[in-house]
Design a protein around this motif. Sequence first.
Motif, PDB file in Angstrom:
ATOM      1  N   VAL A 120     -44.994 -77.684 -10.950  1.00 22.49           N
ATOM      2  CA  VAL A 120     -45.338 -76.464 -10.208  1.00 22.49           C
ATOM      3  C   VAL A 120     -44.209 -76.078  -9.249  1.00 22.49           C
ATOM      4  O   VAL A 120     -43.858 -74.899  -9.130  1.00 22.49           O
ATOM      5  N   ALA A 121     -43.600 -77.077  -8.594  1.00 25.85           N
ATOM      6  CA  ALA A 121     -42.494 -76.786  -7.668  1.00 25.85           C
ATOM      7  C   ALA A 121     -41.282 -76.255  -8.427  1.00 25.85           C
ATOM      8  O   ALA A 121     -40.621 -75.303  -7.989  1.00 25.85           O
TER       9      ALA A 121
ATOM     10  N   GLU B 123     -41.882 -72.772  -9.547  1.00 19.90           N
ATOM     11  CA  GLU B 123     -41.798 -71.828  -8.418  1.00 19.90           C
ATOM     12  C   GLU B 123     -40.346 -71.422  -8.193  1.00 19.90           C
ATOM     13  O   GLU B 123     -40.044 -70.256  -7.946  1.00 19.90           O
TER      14      GLU B 123
ATOM     15  N   PHE C  49     -50.881 -71.327  -7.644  1.00 16.17           N
ATOM     16  CA  PHE C  49     -51.877 -72.127  -6.914  1.00 16.17           C
ATOM     17  C   PHE C  49     -51.876 -71.751  -5.440  1.00 16.17           C
ATOM     18  O   PHE C  49     -52.894 -71.838  -4.773  1.00 16.17           O
TER      19      PHE C  49
ATOM     20  N   ASP D  26     -45.903 -69.241  -7.285  1.00 12.51           N
ATOM     21  CA  ASP D  26     -46.742 -70.435  -7.328  1.00 12.51           C
ATOM     22  C   ASP D  26     -48.182 -69.938  -7.371  1.00 12.51           C
ATOM     23  O   ASP D  26     -48.744 -69.587  -6.345  1.00 12.51           O
TER      24      ASP D  26
ATOM     25  N   ALA E  39     -47.253 -81.763  -9.882  1.00  9.76           N
ATOM     26  CA  ALA E  39     -46.730 -81.234  -8.620  1.00  9.76           C
ATOM     27  C   ALA E  39     -45.255 -80.854  -8.783  1.00  9.76           C
ATOM     28  O   ALA E  39     -44.809 -79.823  -8.284  1.00  9.76           O
TER      29      ALA E  39
ATOM     30  N   GLU F 120     -56.291 -67.737  -3.556  1.00  7.00           N
ATOM     31  CA  GLU F 120     -57.210 -68.726  -2.998  1.00  7.00           C
ATOM     32  C   GLU F 120     -58.301 -69.091  -3.992  1.00  7.00           C
ATOM     33  O   GLU F 120     -59.104 -69.973  -3.745  1.00  7.00           O
ATOM     34  N   ASP F 121     -58.352 -68.381  -5.106  1.00  8.91           N
ATOM     35  CA  ASP F 121     -59.437 -68.631  -6.044  1.00  8.91           C
ATOM     36  C   ASP F 121     -58.909 -69.043  -7.416  1.00  8.91           C
ATOM     37  O   ASP F 121     -59.226 -68.447  -8.430  1.00  8.91           O
ATOM     38  N   VAL F 122     -58.084 -70.062  -7.400  1.00 12.52           N
ATOM     39  CA  VAL F 122     -57.526 -70.561  -8.650  1.00 12.52           C
ATOM     40  C   VAL F 122     -58.567 -71.419  -9.355  1.00 12.52           C
ATOM     41  O   VAL F 122     -59.200 -72.273  -8.757  1.00 12.52           O
ATOM     42  N   HIS F 123     -58.744 -71.153 -10.635  1.00 14.59           N
ATOM     43  CA  HIS F 123     -59.550 -72.067 -11.441  1.00 14.59           C
ATOM     44  C   HIS F 123     -58.586 -73.055 -12.064  1.00 14.59           C
ATOM     45  O   HIS F 123     -57.641 -72.677 -12.735  1.00 14.59           O
ATOM     46  N   PHE F 124     -58.796 -74.313 -11.781  1.00 16.40           N
ATOM     47  CA  PHE F 124     -57.802 -75.288 -12.201  1.00 16.40           C
ATOM     48  C   PHE F 124     -57.743 -75.369 -13.720  1.00 16.40           C
ATOM     49  O   PHE F 124     -58.767 -75.400 -14.390  1.00 16.40           O
ATOM     50  N   PRO F 125     -56.521 -75.335 -14.275  1.00 18.37           N
ATOM     51  CA  PRO F 125     -56.347 -75.241 -15.722  1.00 18.37           C
ATOM     52  C   PRO F 125     -56.698 -76.564 -16.414  1.00 18.37           C
ATOM     53  O   PRO F 125     -56.428 -77.629 -15.887  1.00 18.37           O
ATOM     54  N   VAL F 126     -57.289 -76.443 -17.572  1.00 21.08           N
ATOM     55  CA  VAL F 126     -57.598 -77.633 -18.369  1.00 21.08           C
ATOM     56  C   VAL F 126     -56.567 -77.796 -19.488  1.00 21.08           C
ATOM     57  O   VAL F 126     -56.017 -78.860 -19.680  1.00 21.08           O
TER      58      VAL F 126
END
Lengths: 80, 463
Positions: A45-46, A49, A57, A55, A42, A61-67
């Motif tokens: 990401v902040a 930004e 995320f 940002d 978190a 609205e359709d972010v695939h969360f990174p692995v």
Amino acid sequence: MDVKQTVADCIEQVAKAQNKVIPAISDQLVLLESGLDSLCFAIVVATLEDELGVDPFATSEDVHFPVTFLDFVRLYERAL
Amino acid sequence: MNARFEPLSAQSRLSLRARVAAATGHGPRWLFGAERQLQLDEALAGTVLPQASIMHDKIVVLRFASQLANALALLELDGIASQIVLCPPDVQGAMLAQICTQARADFVVSDGAMADEAGLEATIVELAADFTARLAPTLPAIDTKWLLLTSGTTGAPKLVAHSLPGLTGAIISQGADFDIVWATFYDTRRYGGLQMLLRALLAGGSMVFSQAEEPVGAFLTRLARHGVTHLAGTPSHWRRALMSAEIKSLKPRYLRLSGEIADQSVLNALRAAFPDVPVGHAYASTEAGVGFEVTDGLEGFPASFLERVGPVEMRVQNGTLRIRSQRTASHYIGAGALADDEGFVDTGDLVEARGGRYYFLGRASGIINVGGLKVHPEEIEAVLNGVAGVQLSRVKARKSPITGAIVVAEIVAADPASAGPALKATILAAAQAALPAYKVPALIQFVAQLPMTRGGKLERAHA
């Protein structure tokens, strides 16, 4: 601007500030196995930004969360 | 108060054990802990311990390391104790002593989890880590109150009282579907996790417990091994799980979010990861109980919910959601009223109507919710203001797609010339020494001044 380097630097700085020991950053580094917790992500990401002005995320609205680390960098490269 | 909202009569009260026993006998059901597993039938059998009758009609605090052991204790003590207090793992030391005093506890039951017993006025009963035996099987069942911890406006935990009928009011029998395997990322000593445990016990199926400090990947691997079908967590839990490769090994039939605002991105990410699996986001809180569930895949909830007739009534007043039902907590222990004159509980969650739907805006009180953990800005400001070189601070939330919110701080330096990296590092170190990680400001920014209200108070932007 080298997005990958910016992201890597940011992760290292946040890890240091949060007293987390992380392995050397590589493309295939699995983020959840890096020793960083949700709170660290978190903060990363902040901070990104503020530094990069995006940002990924929040803007999609359709972010695939990174692995992996590379997935994470690509999210930013696509958003910029 | 309307007669419909009177508590269920004590005569209709069946103990948790009796209700679980009535739901067994259709096939093997399991309780899976990280450390051991046992069949529910075994848990319901067992022999009488010497502690049997001493807890009858007494106030008992449950302080277990193991969630499985805690569940067994619930099966033992509901209907026996007058009150049971459920403690999440962070309750220890001075906080445990405070809770024992507040609840006027007679006993603390533990599985060896007691680290610091100083200041405890209650009698400590240590059970063997592998206990399954029954404590008191033959005593007449009484209407046990279940006390759960919440966060009050001062930052100290409050105890709220629930009844078993209220806690289980939203649970509908799944019929004979005993193939269900439930699990939750929550701790089952908190309201959200307890809901899942009670569903598993009463609606059929088995349950997998998480373990404190267990890495999410290891938990997901265990869930896959036990064939989890129904999985619940906060949006923060889910975002974290979605970042784990192990989530691909799950074959769930139902996913549930609650405890924080479920935004569209996390709902979409879950749908993308599990295209054919129903995803519901529920509104529930320790005080207001289970309110409603939204199953259309969209954030917020339809405005028509406010018009619904049924066990839960909702209204929006002064911008916040209010709920009246038999599932709300009955009262705070030793603190103010929980419901208004009409029986409505103010959830403190701000909502806004847009296009036939209500959307959650945040907490009315300014409490910051970091990944489901509540943070009071004033508590952090008190620490920051105590750092040499800091004149004034203001702590506020910054929206985060990962944890819902993070804590950020604005600092007015006593000497403007000193505002720089060295002072920032000093402030960070002081905060880390005094506060748990989620309360430590993630970002620290120096400002020339902070606005004051006319009353001389720090001006706060309400969420």
